[in-house]
Design a protein around this motif. Structure first.
Motif, PDB file in Angstrom:
ATOM      1  N   GLN A 997       0.811  -1.213   0.000  1.00  0.00           N
ATOM      2  CA  GLN A 997       0.000   0.000   0.000  1.00  0.00           C
ATOM      3  C   GLN A 997       0.843   1.262   0.000  1.00  0.00           C
ATOM      4  OE1 GLN A 997      -3.017  -1.380  -0.929  1.00  0.00           O
ATOM      5  NE2 GLN A 997      -3.862   0.295   0.312  1.00  0.00           N
ATOM      6  N   ASN A 998       2.119   1.099  -0.239  1.00  0.00           N
ATOM      7  CA  ASN A 998       3.032   2.228  -0.185  1.00  0.00           C
ATOM      8  C   ASN A 998       2.585   3.327  -1.149  1.00  0.00           C
ATOM      9  OD1 ASN A 998       5.313   3.751   0.502  1.00  0.00           O
ATOM     10  ND2 ASN A 998       6.520   2.845  -1.173  1.00  0.00           N
ATOM     11  N   GLY A 999       2.322   4.519  -0.595  1.00  0.00           N
ATOM     12  CA  GLY A 999       1.973   5.671  -1.409  1.00  0.00           C
ATOM     13  C   GLY A 999       0.524   5.741  -1.821  1.00  0.00           C
ATOM     14  N   VAL A1000      -0.306   4.743  -1.442  1.00  0.00           N
ATOM     15  CA  VAL A1000      -1.707   4.723  -1.854  1.00  0.00           C
ATOM     16  C   VAL A1000      -2.567   5.214  -0.705  1.00  0.00           C
ATOM     17  CG1 VAL A1000      -3.615   3.320  -2.711  1.00  0.00           C
ATOM     18  CG2 VAL A1000      -1.263   2.809  -3.418  1.00  0.00           C
ATOM     19  N   ASP A1001      -3.255   6.325  -0.908  1.00  0.00           N
ATOM     20  CA  ASP A1001      -4.166   6.830   0.111  1.00  0.00           C
ATOM     21  C   ASP A1001      -5.397   5.935   0.209  1.00  0.00           C
ATOM     22  OD1 ASP A1001      -2.546   9.006   0.680  1.00  0.00           O
ATOM     23  OD2 ASP A1001      -3.484  10.260  -0.863  1.00  0.00           O
ATOM     24  N   SER A1002      -5.929   5.820   1.413  1.00  0.00           N
ATOM     25  CA  SER A1002      -7.109   4.988   1.629  1.00  0.00           C
ATOM     26  C   SER A1002      -8.360   5.697   1.135  1.00  0.00           C
ATOM     27  CB  SER A1002      -7.264   4.660   3.114  1.00  0.00           C
ATOM     28  OG  SER A1002      -6.189   3.878   3.566  1.00  0.00           O
ATOM     29  N   LEU A1003      -9.327   4.890   0.699  1.00  0.00           N
ATOM     30  CA  LEU A1003     -10.634   5.419   0.345  1.00  0.00           C
ATOM     31  C   LEU A1003     -11.390   5.779   1.620  1.00  0.00           C
ATOM     32  CD1 LEU A1003     -11.667   2.882  -2.440  1.00  0.00           C
ATOM     33  CD2 LEU A1003     -10.708   5.165  -2.743  1.00  0.00           C
ATOM     34  N   GLN A1004     -12.236   6.775   1.508  1.00  0.00           N
ATOM     35  CA  GLN A1004     -12.991   7.215   2.672  1.00  0.00           C
ATOM     36  C   GLN A1004     -14.474   7.271   2.317  1.00  0.00           C
ATOM     37  OE1 GLN A1004     -11.371  10.805   4.431  1.00  0.00           O
ATOM     38  NE2 GLN A1004      -9.279  10.244   3.829  1.00  0.00           N
ATOM     39  N   ALA A1005     -15.282   6.880   3.283  1.00  0.00           N
ATOM     40  CA  ALA A1005     -16.730   6.833   3.068  1.00  0.00           C
ATOM     41  C   ALA A1005     -17.374   8.154   3.422  1.00  0.00           C
ATOM     42  CB  ALA A1005     -17.333   5.707   3.909  1.00  0.00           C
ATOM     43  N   GLY A1006     -18.589   8.318   2.921  1.00  0.00           N
ATOM     44  CA  GLY A1006     -19.373   9.460   3.311  1.00  0.00           C
ATOM     45  C   GLY A1006     -19.962   9.249   4.695  1.00  0.00           C
ATOM     46  N   SER A1007     -20.584  10.237   5.219  1.00  0.00           N
ATOM     47  CA  SER A1007     -21.145  10.180   6.555  1.00  0.00           C
ATOM     48  C   SER A1007     -22.200   9.085   6.646  1.00  0.00           C
ATOM     49  CB  SER A1007     -21.762  11.529   6.912  1.00  0.00           C
ATOM     50  OG  SER A1007     -22.388  11.472   8.169  1.00  0.00           O
ATOM     51  N   GLY A1008     -22.043   8.222   7.645  1.00  0.00           N
ATOM     52  CA  GLY A1008     -23.021   7.166   7.885  1.00  0.00           C
ATOM     53  C   GLY A1008     -22.929   6.000   6.943  1.00  0.00           C
TER      54      GLY A1008
END
Length: 1427
Positions: A997-1008
């Motif tokens: 995962q080097n250099g790969v930003d994580s995905l983020q969910a919307g609220s809830g």
């Protein structure tokens, strides 16, 4: 009362009929001209989903299963299952064996399919037919069969009396049954449980629960009639020995009767006081038929009817029929015709003789029947009318009721049966299931803790008319009708048969809920005399079962039933005690060896000659002694159920026994006979009954109802275990199974296990969640449970080897079965006649151990361009993401049920270091690889059928998308990985075997919400871009809702244009310029879309048509032939009320799935090529179909998991089921070729091509030779001959070189002629290609576009019509591109420097035929450009 088997009682349950796993009765099955999918054109193909069993719909009849019957299934070499037939309800199949192509099977049944067969039948593999085995076969349950192929005989063993006691032989050549050539098997339960042969096939080992008696005497045969019954030639010694049922007190109606009072009372015929005449005979009214109805209003057992005609005044009955009550069935009758001296049968119109020399005739039923009465119809007569002098109902032999009022005196008997109660016994009455019929018994209450000696007892003394062989049954009414179940306990019953025989002692439980019948004696009985009467005494058991109620037990006395099996024992009626002339010298228990070469024949009632004793018979002698003698085994609980011989000569015996003395003292349920003595096994054997034994090499596999050794040492020995013969040690098969094993077989280095279990257990005894519905397979080599091949849910009773066409057969109570069994994955390829060939997953997956194990159905294909990725929802989206402009979108639909283990995504990857292509699969499952537990992702090798786990921590959650780019595995879904910063998306380095995962930003969910990645694919516009789609709000700090691109080099996320709103379920591509996303989508300006297109060239989004036209969110989408004006979309209406399938024609969305029902959940749409074609229409081209997968319900075909749509018709294609028998889900199809051609190529036959090539080649050679001759003649016409100056010629001058290989030109010309194209080779093609190399072309230069481009001639077509040029078995070889090549010519393959290729044809020195390993595209390339 209802009769049930003493050993195996089948409780009736509601019949469950599964029609090809919920295929409705109106399913439109695929016809012979149905679409034939061309799987091979797609490379390697996998079909994944949430299923445990799968089958392809064909034009065979629908398959149904009723678990109240027993079904016989054939098992092929790959493990797939096919139904043969089922028995009648309540039937069972317990044994089987094969001779040539005929499989014989047996158990307890009256019919198999539409064939009437009693307990034994045969199945012909070549004719696919079931046949009964003649007449007079075993009249009781058959537990075992042995096929003697050399002598063409089938031996049957069980609990029956005809044609022989417990053992019978079917002769194949003569198609006839006979008794075994030996007798002496009586006592104990008098049943045979196993017949097998020794290692040399010279002797039979017969085992069970019986006493084998050896002696030198015989028993005289009685060939006369019963002296207590008046003689008639219309009766037989057997029928005259049956005691008539006393009908006094029965309700008897006869009419119309004569008006003459001397002949109008039918009761005068029941036991006439005098000869045929007034007061002793009944007449029907003159000139009419008559009906006589007799009702007893209580159940009694009858074997037949005795009718005596009247001979008065020239009248009499000439024809009649008998129907039994309460079933109102007209019975088939069997009788002896003295006029023809033959045995005959009749049904509707049975003849009655009018000869005064035949005073009566006996007519017997097929078998003993439980009846409450009968109806006699006199249908024909002579003279003035019908009449009778004698009418009697014949019992099964003899009887006695506990209620004295039911023991009336039988006609011709000196007295009735009698009883002797000790203690207080009272009458108790209960209604039965027959209206107006009651059941009376005697009961006695006894305090809990009362000893046997102080408790009550009850003795029956039945009247026995004639000597013979009898079975004595004790009838125990069910406690449900009497509402006294808590009071019931167990009793001890002792039979004194007389004739100098030892008494039989049997312990019987009276806690049965339904009426039961228990055998308490089998053997000779002498008739009743003033000096002797057979007695049956019942008393409280020494160790009563149950706890009683209010401190009381209740003993129940009902009836005893004596069933005559053979009227053959002589005894003097004046004898004081009866006699038996047989001299018994030795007796053994549960085992007999019988040499097949023996020619002696002994009657079934006689002892076996002592001259027949073999050394192995010492086993039976030793067992009887170690069990405590004859009286100790009379309880019928001990038995030897299985015998197996090791190559060393050691003979293993398994069953239910506990040896208390002798050399094997302490042995429990299993022992071995070696070195002339019985010996206990390690830890004294097992702590439960053994039912089956098989030997494989040095190992003995044991099945039964046990959980450990007798001296506890290994709690993993549950139901099945392995014993090392040389090591004298027990080992577990992991943790065994969670139920009883009834049958074992060994085949193909595998142990096949059948029984009443549902799961496989791990070594600690806990469940592995590996469901196994009654059938499992243990692989000896890997030491693990493996996929059995077929899918089965049931309670199985038999597995055994079969015929060459059907290697194995499996039988039992089946709830559900499909041909193929697999934990969520099968591989597909073209098979025989173009039909699909299915290869199931070779490993067994369990349910995932992850905390988030909620099942979901989804499939992700790793395709670079035409990726019809799909969606299986599993979202909590009651509150949607806050949109950019507050747009409210309908949530994605709920998921279809998909219980784990489920495979939801798959991709193919070629391991460059091993040059092996494997399958990487993901989903919601767990498994063990190399002793290590793993879950949710596996690398599966289809060749070795093994799964390997990814190294490092395992994903915790559900995997829904997989994609491979080089040696990088992109993983999507809803998961986390311990120690790795990731959320629903991760990258795994396959080469270095680690998460990267080097250099790969994580995905983020919307609220809830939570992150769910449903699609990962390559961008066709940029080889370094991966497109990720699903449900998320941003990647790192980069806003990119629902869909985002990742640069595989820089590992940076980017939004696609100005983005979209909502959730994406699937992504596909229309050519190299357009991406199409589907789901619950709105554009950035809040335009509702649900299907949206993104132009890669200008980074703009637009709606595909009017988004409001589609009824709701889209769950699957597909593009036909890269054409963005031919798009299919499927989903569910916004209100969830219906499913839909729509087609976009470039102008409008049109519904094409109007027949889809509301329960349909579509997970994938994908176009697949055909081998044949369908009728043309305006939606789908004739050479392809749309494959629809998910959980489908359609009014045109019913239910399926995948269907094919040709633009006009839905054709069911795949049905699947979960382990519980509920319909399964197909998540979708994935393939190794990212692109392929739908165009079908039709080639001439190879022979024709060769002949044409030879002709063309010869013609070209002739033409070239002619041109050369003419050229020479013209060139030399004016020349003068002079000396040659060799120095005048340049060594590189073309004039001194032959054109590159003449054969190349012939090949090229041949190819051009066949394919109708111009030859791709110029005269100097080979040489000029060489010039390019010599000139040192730059690594990235394309000589075709350079200044010397004219020196190169492009190929026009690939060499499809020609065979490969590789040597030997090699079909292709790897290669790499040395230079880039634009490949713009027809039939050419474009190259990039370093690109991986497969060379398919290298016979031409200048141009080679190659395949792109990444995309599957094929074409010709310059040979000098690759290495």
């Amino acid at each position: 009362m209802a009769c049930t088997s003493r050993r195996r009682t089948r409780h009736s349950s509601r019949a469950v009929t599964l029609l090809a796993l919920a295929l409705s009765a109106h399913v439109v099955l695929a016809a012979s001209d149905s679409p034939l999918v061309d799987f091979n054109r797609m490379g390697k193909v996998g079909l994944a989903g949430a299923f445990a069993g799968l089958d392809l719909v064909d034009n065979s009849t629908s398959v149904t299963f009723d678990p109240t019957t027993a079904s016989l299934l054939s098992r092929s070499s790959d493990g797939s299952l096919s139904k043969i037939a089922s028995t009648n309800p309540g039937g069972s199949v317990l044994a089987g064996c094969a001779v040539d192509d005929v499989f014989y099977f047996a158990g307890s049944f009256t019919s198999v399919g539409s064939t009437t067969a009693a307990n034994v039948a045969s199945y012909s593999s070549s004719q696919n037919t079931i046949s009964s085995l003649g007449q007079n076969g075993p009249d009781g349950v058959v537990h075992t069969l042995f096929c003697d192929s050399s002598r063409k005989q089938v031996w049957a063993g069980g609990q029956f009396s005809s044609p022989g006691a417990s053992v019978a032989v079917w002769d194949i050549a003569s198609s006839s049954w006979s008794a075994a050539p030996f007798g002496g098997l009586t006592g104990a339960a008098a049943e045979v449980l196993s017949i097998t042969s020794n290692s040399s096939q010279s002797s039979l080992y017969i085992s069970g629960s019986f006493i084998a008696s050896f002696g030198n005497g015989t028993v005289a045969i009685n060939g006369t009639h019963n002296p207590n019954v008046p003689f008639s030639t219309g009766a037989t010694p057997f029928s005259s020995s049956l005691v008539p049922v006393p009908l006094q007190g029965a309700q008897i109606d006869a009419g119309p009767s004569s008006s003459d009072s001397d002949f109008s009372n039918i009761n005068n015929t029941l036991c006439p006081a005098g000869s045929d005449g007034p007061g002793n005979t009944w007449f029907a009214a003159d000139g009419t038929k008559a009906v006589i109805t007799v009702r007893k209003f209580s159940f009694l057992t009858a074997r037949g009817i005795r009718i005596g005609n009247t001979f008065l005044d020239g009248r009499g009955t000439t024809a009649f029929s008998v129907a039994t009550i309460p079933d109102n069935t007209v019975q088939q009758l069997h009788y002896f015709d003295p006029t023809a001296n033959q045995n005959k049968s009749c049904t509707d119109s049975c003849p009655l003789l009018t000869d005064p020399n035949v005073p009566y005739q006996d007519f017997l039923f097929d078998s003993d029947l439980d009846v409450t009465g009968f109806q006699l119809t006199l249908s024909a007569f002579k003279g003035d009318g019908a009449g009778l002098h004698l009418l009697q109902l014949l019992s099964s032999g003899a009887f006695a009721s506990a209620v004295d009022g039911q023991n009336g005196q039988s006609c011709f008997a000196p007295g009735p049966s009698s009883t002797l109660p000790v203690g207080t016994w009272t009458v108790k009455q209960a209604d039965t299931s027959i209206a107006g019929t009651v059941q009376q018994v005697l009961v006695s209450d006894v305090d809990v803790g009362t000893s046997q000696a102080d408790g009550p007892s009850f003795t029956w003394m039945p009247y026995v008319s004639a000597s013979g062989e009898y079975d004595i049954n004790l009838l125990v009414p069910g406690c449900t009708n009497f509402q006294d179940c808590p009071l019931r306990t167990s009793v001890q019953v002792t039979v004194f048969p007389g004739g100098g025989q030892n008494p039989w002692v049997t312990n019987i439980s009276q806690q049965n809920t339904q009426d039961s019948t228990t055998l308490i004696y089998r053997g000779p009985i002498v008739p009743t005399t003033p000096q002797f009467q057979t007695t049956i005494t019942m008393e409280l058991a020494e160790d009563p079962k149950g706890s009683g109620q209010n401190g009381k037990y209740e003993l129940v006395a009902d009836r005893v039933q004596l069933i005559l099996t053979s009227a053959n024992t002589t005894s003097s009626n004046s004898s004081s005690s009866g006699s038996n002339t047989t001299s018994i010298t030795q007796q053994g228990f549960g085992f007999l060896e019988w040499p097949l070469s023996s020619t002696s024949t002994v009657a079934s009632h006689a002892a076996i000659s002592t001259s027949a004793i073999t050394s192995q018979d010492n086993i039976g002698f030793g067992l009887l002694s170690a069990l405590g003698g004859v009286n100790s085994v009379a309880s019928t609980t001990e038995a030897v159920a299985a015998v197996a011989q090791h190559p060393s000569g050691a003979l293993f015996l398994g069953g239910k026994f506990s040896l208390t003395s002798g050399s094997a003292n302490g042995a429990s349920n299993i022992a071995v006979y070696k070195n002339g003595a019985l010996t206990a096994l390690s830890n004294n054997g097992l702590n439960g009954a053994v039912t089956s034994l098989v030997v494989d090499g040095d190992n003995l596999y044991v099945g039964g109802s046990f959980s450990d050794t007798a001296q506890a040492s290994n709690s993993a020995l549950k139901g099945v275990a392995v014993y090392s013969v040389s090591g004298n040690t027990w080992s577990a098969l992991e943790g065994g199974v969670n139920g009883a094993v009834t049958s074992l077989d060994v085949a193909n280095n595998q142990i096949l296990v059948a029984g009443n279990f549902t799961e496989l257990l791990n070594s600690s005894g806990g469940t592995t969640d590996q469901n196994a519905g009654g059938f499992a397979t243990w692989d000896v080599s890997s030491g693990s449970w493996v996929n059995s091949g077929g899918f089965l849910v049931g309670s199985m009773t038999f597995v055994g080897n079969g015929t060459s066409a059907n290697p194995q057969f499996v039988a039992g109570s089946v709830t559900s079965s499909l041909k193929f069994g697999a934990s969520g994955l099968v591989m597909l390829q073209n098979g025989q006649n173009g039909k699909p060939e299915v290869v199931p997953l070779g490993v067994q997956f369990d349910a995932s151990n992850a905390a988030n194990s909620t099942p979901a159905t989804v499939i992700r294909r790793s395709h670079h361009r035409r990726s019809a990725t799909s969606w299986i929802p599993n979202l909590n989206v009651m509150t949607m993401f806050k949109r950019q402009t507050q747009t409210t979108l309908a949530p994605l639909p709920s998921a279809a049920p998909a219980p784990a283990p489920a495979v939801l995504a798959g991709v193919f990857w070629t391991n460059s270091s091993a040059s092996k292509e494997v399958v990487i699969i993901g989903g919601n499952f767990s498994y063990t690889a190399g002793g290590v537990s793993a879950e949710n992702i596996a690398i599966y090798d289809a060749n070795s059928k093994t799964a390997v786990a990814l190294k490092g921590n395992q994903p915790n959650g559900t995997i829904r998308a997989l994609h491979v780019k080089g040696n990088s595995l992109y993983v999507g879904g809803e998961f986390t990985i311990q120690g790795v910063e990731t959320n629903g998306f991760a990258i795994y380095d396959l080469a270095n075997q680690r998460w990267d995962q080097n250099g790969v930003d994580s995905l983020q969910a919307g609220s809830g919400s939570s992150v769910v990645v449903r699609s990962i694919s390559d961008s066709p516009a940029d080889d370094h871009t991966v497109v990720v789609a699903g449900s998320f709000a941003q990647a790192g700090s980069t806003p990119c809702r629902a869909i985002c691109s990742l640069d595989s080099t820089s590992r940076k996320w980017s939004a696609l244009g100005n983005g979209i709103q909502g959730d994406v379920s699937a992504v596909v591509y229309a050519g190299s310029d357009t991406l199409i996303a589907a789901g619950s989508i709105a554009l950035a300006d809040s335009t509702h879309a649900n299907v949206a297109s993104y132009e890669l060239s200008n980074s703009t989004w637009s709606s595909v048509g009017d988004g409001s036209t589609l009824p709701g969110p889209v769950t699957a989408v597909e593009v036909d032939n890269n054409n963005k004006s031919a798009v299919f979309a499927a989903g569910r209406a916004s209100d969830g009320s219906s499913s839909f399938l729509y087609f976009w024609d470039g102008k409008n969305w049109n519904s094409v799935g109007s027949t889809l029902e509301s329960t349909t959940e579509i997970s994938q749409l994908t176009m697949v090529p055909l081998q044949n074609t369908h009728a043309s229409n305006g939606i789908i081209e004739p050479d392809r179909v749309l494959m629809i997968s998910g959980t489908l319900s359609d009014s045109s075909f019913g239910n399926a998991s995948s269907a094919l749509f040709d633009g006009a018709t839905f054709i069911p294609y795949v049905v699947s089921t979960s382990q519980s028998g509920a319909p399964g889900t197909v998540a979708g199809l994935f393939r190794s070729f990212a692109t392929f051609s739908f165009t079908q190529k039709h080639f001439l036959a190879t022979g024709v091509v060769i002949l044409i090539s030879i002709a063309i080649g010869a013609g070209i050679v002739f033409l070239l030779a002619l041109i050369e001759i003419l050229w020479t003649l013209f060139a030399r016409r004016d020349d003068k001959v002079g000396p040659v100056a060799h120095e005048d010629f340049d060594t590189d001058d073309d004039s001194t070189h032959r054109p590159s290989s003449l054969l190349e030109h012939i090949n090229a010309a041949t190819r051009s002629t066949i394919l109708g194209a111009q030859s791709p080779f110029g005269l100097n093609a080979e040489k000029e290609a060489g010039y390019a190399v010599a000139a040192g072309a730059a690594a990235h230069d394309d000589p075709f576009s350079g200044p010397d481009g004219s020196n190169y001639v492009r190929a026009e077509t690939p060499s499809d019509a020609l065979g490969g040029g590789l040597d030997g078995e090699e079909q292709s070889r790897p290669a790499y591109a040395r230079y880039s090549f634009d490949g713009r010519g027809d039939g050419e393959l474009a190259l990039r420097t370093g690109q991986e290729l497969e060379i398919l044809d290298d016979r031409d020195a200048a141009w080679w035929y190659a395949r792109d390993s990444r995309t599957g595209q094929e074409g010709v390339v310059p040979a000098a450009y690759v290495y």
